[in-house]
Design an enzyme around this catalytic site. Structure first.
Site, PDB file in Angstrom:
ATOM      1  N   GLY A 169      54.361  86.780  65.286  1.00  0.00           N
ATOM      2  CA  GLY A 169      55.284  87.822  65.719  1.00  0.00           C
ATOM      3  C   GLY A 169      56.616  87.232  66.111  1.00  0.00           C
TER       4      GLY A 169
ATOM      5  CD  GLN B 106      60.899  85.213  69.719  1.00  0.00           C
ATOM      6  OE1 GLN B 106      60.288  86.143  69.227  1.00  0.00           O
ATOM      7  NE2 GLN B 106      60.325  84.056  69.972  1.00  0.00           N
TER       8      GLN B 106
ATOM      9  CB  CYS C 117      56.747  81.893  73.032  1.00  0.00           C
ATOM     10  SG  CYS C 117      58.261  82.811  72.711  1.00  0.00           S
ATOM     11  CG  LEU C 118      57.400  81.519  66.720  1.00  0.00           C
ATOM     12  CD1 LEU C 118      57.847  82.409  65.562  1.00  0.00           C
ATOM     13  CD2 LEU C 118      56.735  80.253  66.181  1.00  0.00           C
TER      14      LEU C 118
ATOM     15  CG  HIS D 244      54.510  87.154  73.377  1.00  0.00           C
ATOM     16  ND1 HIS D 244      54.172  86.003  74.056  1.00  0.00           N
ATOM     17  CD2 HIS D 244      55.645  86.853  72.692  1.00  0.00           C
ATOM     18  CE1 HIS D 244      55.067  85.058  73.780  1.00  0.00           C
ATOM     19  NE2 HIS D 244      55.970  85.546  72.958  1.00  0.00           N
ATOM     20  CD  GLU D 245      56.513  89.030  69.400  1.00  0.00           C
ATOM     21  OE1 GLU D 245      57.740  88.989  69.554  1.00  0.00           O
ATOM     22  OE2 GLU D 245      55.819  88.000  69.225  1.00  0.00           O
TER      23      GLU D 245
ATOM     24  CG  HIS E 258      60.199  88.002  72.957  1.00  0.00           C
ATOM     25  ND1 HIS E 258      60.927  86.960  73.503  1.00  0.00           N
ATOM     26  CD2 HIS E 258      59.096  87.432  72.417  1.00  0.00           C
ATOM     27  CE1 HIS E 258      60.270  85.819  73.297  1.00  0.00           C
ATOM     28  NE2 HIS E 258      59.153  86.079  72.646  1.00  0.00           N
TER      29      HIS E 258
HETATM   30 ZN   LIG Z   1      57.670  84.846  72.053  1.00  0.00          ZN
END
Ligand SMILES: [Zn+2]
Length: 169
Positions: free
Chosen positions: A45, A50, A92-93, A134-135, A138
């Site tokens: 995701g 991001q 997390c990326l 999580h998303e 963000h």
């Molecule tokens: Zn993340």
């Protein structure tokens, strides 16, 4: 071109995204680019902040590109109900190599618009539930390290500072 992923502490990550109001070709291009970035990073995701775009938009694909029906686009998403509790490792990326257990709801129902502006509701359990939370965090400017215990967050921040000093963050 595949957009680059912004890493913590890039300020765009902590800023709540603007609602998406135009469902045009530009938006669909951004969605396609975000899927490409997610797959290139082997993530499940990614949220618009991001990739440096402060908008309420996220893409999710638990199959990592293997199942077209698993591709989800959530625009202006919100959680409308939540139940149960999960406590699992999360990553997390925007925080490469940081994983830690985070408390989440086991089941959530979300409401969002698709890439054409159509509203829909969807239920998520377990991994999908965590991913939704999580998303959606963000797009609210909330990062998973702030869901960790203070002790674990300090350890994560210390690790990041060390990597920054080494020039590998
Ligand atoms: Zn993340």
């Amino acid at each position: 071109m595949i957009p680059k992923i912004r890493k913590y502490p890039d300020p765009v990550l902590s800023q709540p995204g603007e609602p998406v109001t135009e469902f045009n070709a530009e938006l669909r291009k951004l969605v396609a680019d975000m899927f490409e970035t997610t797959y290139a990073s082997q993530g499940v995701g990614l949220a618009a902040p991001q990739v440096g775009v402060s908008k309420r938009l996220t893409v999710i694909d638990l199959s990592m590109g293997k199942e077209p029906k698993d591709k989800l686009v959530l625009i202006n998403p919100e959680i409308i109900s939540a139940e149960g509790r999960l406590y699992e490792e999360e990553g997390c990326l925007s925080f490469p190599d940081i994983t830690e257990k985070v408390v989440r709801s086991a089941k959530v129902r979300i409401r969002a618009q698709d890439a054409h502006g159509k509203w829909f509701e969807m239920d998520g359990e377990d991994l999908l539930s965590r991913c939704f939370q999580h998303e959606i965090d963000h797009v609210d400017g909330m990062l998973f390290i702030f869901r960790m215990s203070a002790l674990k967050r300090d350890l994560a921040l210390r690790k990041i500072r060390k990597l920054q000093k080494e020039g590998t963050w």
